[in-house]
Every structure is written in structure tokens, then in C-alpha cells.
Design a protein around this motif. Structure first.
Motif, mmCIF file in Angstrom:
data_model
loop_
_atom_site.group_PDB
_atom_site.id
_atom_site.type_symbol
_atom_site.label_atom_id
_atom_site.label_comp_id
_atom_site.label_asym_id
_atom_site.label_seq_id
_atom_site.Cartn_x
_atom_site.Cartn_y
_atom_site.Cartn_z
ATOM 1 N N SER A 114 23.890 18.281 -10.876
ATOM 2 C CA SER A 114 23.514 19.106 -11.195
ATOM 3 C C SER A 114 24.663 18.426 -12.721
ATOM 4 O O SER A 114 23.750 17.860 -13.306
ATOM 5 C CB SER A 114 24.331 20.394 -11.848
ATOM 6 N N MET B 175 22.633 15.136 -12.783
ATOM 7 C CA MET B 175 21.279 15.192 -13.524
ATOM 8 C C MET B 175 20.901 15.127 -14.951
ATOM 9 O O MET B 175 20.144 14.846 -15.615
ATOM 10 C CB MET B 175 20.642 16.530 -13.101
ATOM 11 N N THR C 39 17.486 8.216 -7.649
ATOM 12 C CA THR C 39 17.421 9.539 -7.639
ATOM 13 C C THR C 39 16.967 10.931 -7.016
ATOM 14 O O THR C 39 17.429 11.957 -7.039
ATOM 15 C CB THR C 39 16.209 9.658 -9.705
ATOM 16 N N MET D 200 18.517 14.462 -6.523
ATOM 17 C CA MET D 200 18.233 15.548 -6.066
ATOM 18 C C MET D 200 17.559 16.474 -5.196
ATOM 19 O O MET D 200 17.682 17.261 -5.067
ATOM 20 C CB MET D 200 16.850 15.535 -7.080
ATOM 21 N N ALA E 183 15.934 20.465 -11.537
ATOM 22 C CA ALA E 183 15.985 18.943 -10.234
ATOM 23 C C ALA E 183 14.539 18.594 -9.407
ATOM 24 O O ALA E 183 14.321 17.067 -9.601
ATOM 25 C CB ALA E 183 16.682 19.573 -9.020
ATOM 26 N N ILE F 83 12.318 14.659 -10.172
ATOM 27 C CA ILE F 83 11.973 14.545 -9.063
ATOM 28 C C ILE F 83 10.598 13.463 -9.507
ATOM 29 O O ILE F 83 10.462 12.424 -9.097
ATOM 30 C CB ILE F 83 11.943 14.716 -7.573
ATOM 31 N N SER G 111 12.191 16.765 0.066
ATOM 32 C CA SER G 111 12.572 18.554 -0.945
ATOM 33 C C SER G 111 11.932 19.753 -0.348
ATOM 34 O O SER G 111 12.455 20.361 0.061
ATOM 35 C CB SER G 111 12.555 18.503 -1.973
#
Length: 436
Positions: free
Chosen positions: A130, A133, A167, A171, A199, A203, A215
Motif C-alpha cells: 500500500s 501504491m 505495477t 497490485m 489498487a 491497475i 486480479s
């Protein structure tokens, strides 16, 4: 003791951030972000400091030092084999140096798996990822030269990571950990769901098709382990529905793969990967048994991968299995298959039949994600990589669950034998007024 525990967790979060595949090592050591290189002198000094921190973590818990080599024999084999591969490596000094980085990356993953409870591991991963992020969002606004891709995918948000696909992958792990915490109610839901939304936003803005699809996959994997838990009346219909969905998805992909690739931002060559893979398969045919030595294939201006390094700027196979074959040959690939098999099959069946389903469900989701990502990215045997750390955590936790289950079974059997012996040796009751 609370101060020591806080310090321990703080160092763990710092190491998680360091292994996140970011440009932070270059930024913090004054290097050029445009030509970011994790093996520049400054970056190497940065990671040397991280190695010292990892040694400090183990020194705080000296008993772990004896457990780390035995935590997973398969992972230990890969570590030893990486060092041994310097004997036939194209560049022995490079293999030894990079094997050392691989060693510390792996040891850190094992340390996390052995030292903390599983909810604590999830919270540490969420904290570190996080932070990366939020730094990524900040870099897009404050340092667009860093946060936005200006090369191949102009305008894509890559944040503080080296590349937009990195990235996306980081995530994915954040999404998986947040979903687990929310599922188990191990954190406040307004926190987990807010972070989850951010997140997913990153993405989408990174234009990482692989990250978005993966994801969804990890969310489906966690959901599946929850649905199959129960008696045969609920298990059989759920498995039938999952099978039908897989068949429909496979048919759709086979029929509309061309449109699907373009929808994910890919072309039929997978952004030139098919040309790259054809070259690599030729190289593998020459040294398939033991490979070219750990992390040696893509080093040097005159090595077998130099043409792609010079012309395309590529320094990996962009396929996990091909990369593993280049590094450690057939033995390395076979051991990796065993590790992935444990994550997927033991993770699934332990979440179905085991006393505790939460940890195996997470490991199962990790295995599914790595299999999906490995098709187009090199995610195995990586040094300084959260991809490898997450894999190590999953397999070590499954090993620990297996050991704990066997110990409890042995203890229960021992107690049962003692009770039977005590009952057999007890004097029989002869009735009132009678002698024994």
C-alpha cells in the motif's frame, strides 16, 4: 519486547518495499531513473543494506536460522542449485553474485512465513505494498517523468515501478492480501475496501491487462475455495458449475483469441514475445539439461541474448518456464513444477478438507495467479522480487500446516494408545463383597 517487535515489523515492511520492483533503489542512491538499473553501484549498495537488515531480523530470532534451510526442501534445492550452476555458467562471477541476491530474497520470504502468524503476514504485505501504491499515485502527480510511461505505452501509469506490468503484478498481490483480510475480517472493512478500490484503479490506469485478468482470477480462486467447502451436495454442483465455466471460457478464448488479445492491449505476437520465444527455444535445445547458469543468459554484450538486449532492451524471456529452463535447465523446471503443484493441489484440497481453510485458500490463489502470469512474464527464480517471496511464503506455510497436522495426528494416536493401555491394565470390578 513491544519495541523490539515493532522494530522487527518495521524492518520487514522496509524489505517488502525494497523487493517491490521499484525505482526507489535508484532514486535513493542518486541514479538515473531513465536508465534505471538494479545492478548499478548505488543500487547494489542499497540492496547490500537490505541484506544487513535481513541478517538483523534473523539475529533477533536465532532459532529461525536452524529452521530456514529445512522449511522447504524444494526451495532449498533451488537455492543450492543456483549457486552450483556457476560451475557451468556462461559468466560464473555473475551467477555467484546474482545467486547471493536470490539467496537473501528467498531467506526473507521464509523468514516471514516462519516468524509471523498468517494474518500478521497479510498485514505486513498490505502495509508495504500500500505504501508503494500511494507513492505511485504521488509520483504520477508530482513526478510525471517517473510515474508515467513515456516509452512503449505512453501515458500509462507505472508509478514508482520499473514498468507498467510490474505495477500490475504488485497490485495483484495487494488485491489478494486485501481480499483475504476482508474475507477473514482481520482488518476494518472500510480500510480494506478503500485500499482495494485504489489498487484496482491503479491497475486500470496502468493498462496492465495481465494484472486486471489476474486480479479477477485470484478473487475467483478465493471464492471457489469457499464454495467447495461442505458436504457432497454442495461440492458436486459447485464443481460442475466451475467446470462448465472453464469449458465456456476456453471455448470463447479459442474462438475469439484475436479480439481478446486486442482488448487486453496485446497483438497476436504478444508484443513480440513469439519472436523472442522462438529464439529462446533454439537456445534451450542447445543446453536444455542444465541451462546456461543462474541469471547468466541475459548478461553481457556477446551472450546468446545480446541481440534482444541491444535492439529491444529485453533482459528476460517474458515466460516463467522458459526463463527457468535457461537458468537451471530441466532439474530446475521439474522442481518448480513440484512447488506449483503443491500450491495448487495441496492448497485446494487442504482448503476443502482441512481443519483450517483460510491459509491453503490463499496459497491456492497464489498458485493460480503465478501460473497465469508465468505465460507472459518471468516470475520464477527472481531475485529482489515480491513474486518469488509470495511463492515462498505460500509453499512454506503449506509445509508448516502439513507438519502441524501430522504432529497433531501422531499426538492423538499416542493419547489413544495410552488410554487403551490404561484401560487394559485397570483391575476388573468384581462386584460388592468380593475380593479382587
Amino acid at each position: 519486547m513491544k519495541i523490539l517487535e515493532f522494530l522487527e515489523k518495521f524492518i520487514a515492511v522496509v524489505c517488502i518495499m525494497a523487493f517491490g520492483g521499484t525505482v526507489l533503489p535508484v532514486l535513493l542512491t542518486g541514479g538515473s531513473v531513465v536508465a534505471a538499473d538494479q545492478e548499478s553501484s548505488g543500487a547494489m549498495m542499497f540492496f547490500a543494506g537490505i541484506y544487513v537488515l535481513i541478517l538483523a531480523l534473523i539475529a533477533m530470532r536465532p532459532s529461525l536460522a536452524f529452521r530456514i534451510p529445512l522449511a522447504s526442501p524444494a526451495v532449498t534445492f533451488l537455492l543450492v542449485f543456483a549457486f552450483v550452476s556457476s560451475l557451468w555458467s556462461l559468466f560464473p562471477d555473475v551467477t555467484l553474485r546474482r545467486s547471493l541476491a536470490f539467496l537473501f530474497t528467498t531467506v526473507f520470504g521464509i523468514y516471514l512465513a516462519l516468524r509471523f502468524t498468517f494474518p500478521e503476514i497479510m498485514r505486513l504485505l498490505v502495509t508495504g505494498l500500500s505504501a508503494l501504491m500511494f507513492l505511485s499515485f504521488a509520483s504520477v502527480v508530482a513526478m510525471p517523468a517517473v510515474g508515467l510511461d513515456s516509452a512503449q505505452h505512453v501515458g500509462a501509469w507505472k508509478g514508482i515501478f520499473f514498468q507498467k506490468n510490474v505495477t500490475g503484478r504488485m497490485m495483484v498481490w495487494l488485491v489478494l492480501c486485501l481480499l483475504w483480510l476482508d474475507w477473514q475480517r482481520e482488518a476494518k472493512r472500510w480500510v480494506t475496501r478503500s485500499l482495494l478500490a485504489l489498487a484496482l484503479l491503479l491497475i486500470v490506469m496502468s493498462r496492465s491487462g495481465t494484472g486486471l485478468v489476474t486480479s479477477v482470477l485470484v478473487a475467483a480462486a478465493l471464492l471457489a475455495t469457499g464454495l467447495v467447502r461442505g458436504n457432497i451436495r454442495s461440492f458436486a454442483p459447485t464443481m460442475a458449475i466451475m467446470l462448465v465455466v472453464l469449458i465456456l471460457a476456453g471455448t470463447a478464448i479459442a474462438s475469439f483469441w484475436y479480439d481478446a488479445l486486442y482488448a487486453l492491449g496485446r497483438d497476436p505476437t504478444l508484443t513480440g514475445r513469439t519472436v523472442l520465444w522462438d529464439h529462446i527455444l533454439g537456445s534451450i535445445s542447445e543446453r536444455s539439461l542444465l541451462g546456461y547458469g543462474y541469471a547468466a543468459y541475459w548478461y553481457g554484450a556477446y551472450g546468446p541474448g545480446s541481440a534482444f538486449i541491444e535492439s529491444w532492451g529485453i533482459n528476460s524471456a517474458h515466460n516463467g518456464w522458459l526463463e527457468a529452463t535457461l537458468d537451471l535447465g530441466i532439474p530446475g523446471v521439474l522442481v518448480l513444477l513440484g512447488i506449483l503443484g503443491r500450491l495448487i493441489f495441496q492448497g485446494f484440497f487442504a482448503s476443502r478438507y482441512g481443519a483450517s481453510r483460510a491459509e491453503p485458500a490463499w496459497a491456492f490463489a497464489v498458485g493460480c495467479a503465478l501460473v497465469a502470469i508465468s505465460i507472459s512474464e518471468s516470475v520464477f527464480l527472481e531475485r529482489h522480487s515480491m513474486n518469488w517471496i509470495v511463492l515462498v511464503i505460500g509453499v512454506v506455510r503449506l509445509m508448516e500446516l502439513g507438519r502441524r497436522s501430522r504432529y497433531q495426528q501422531a499426538l492423538a494416536q499416542s493419547n489413544a494408545r495410552h488410554q487403551q493401555q490404561a484401560y487394559a491394565n485397570a483391575p476388573a470390578y468384581a462386584g460388592p463383597g468380593r475380593q479382587f
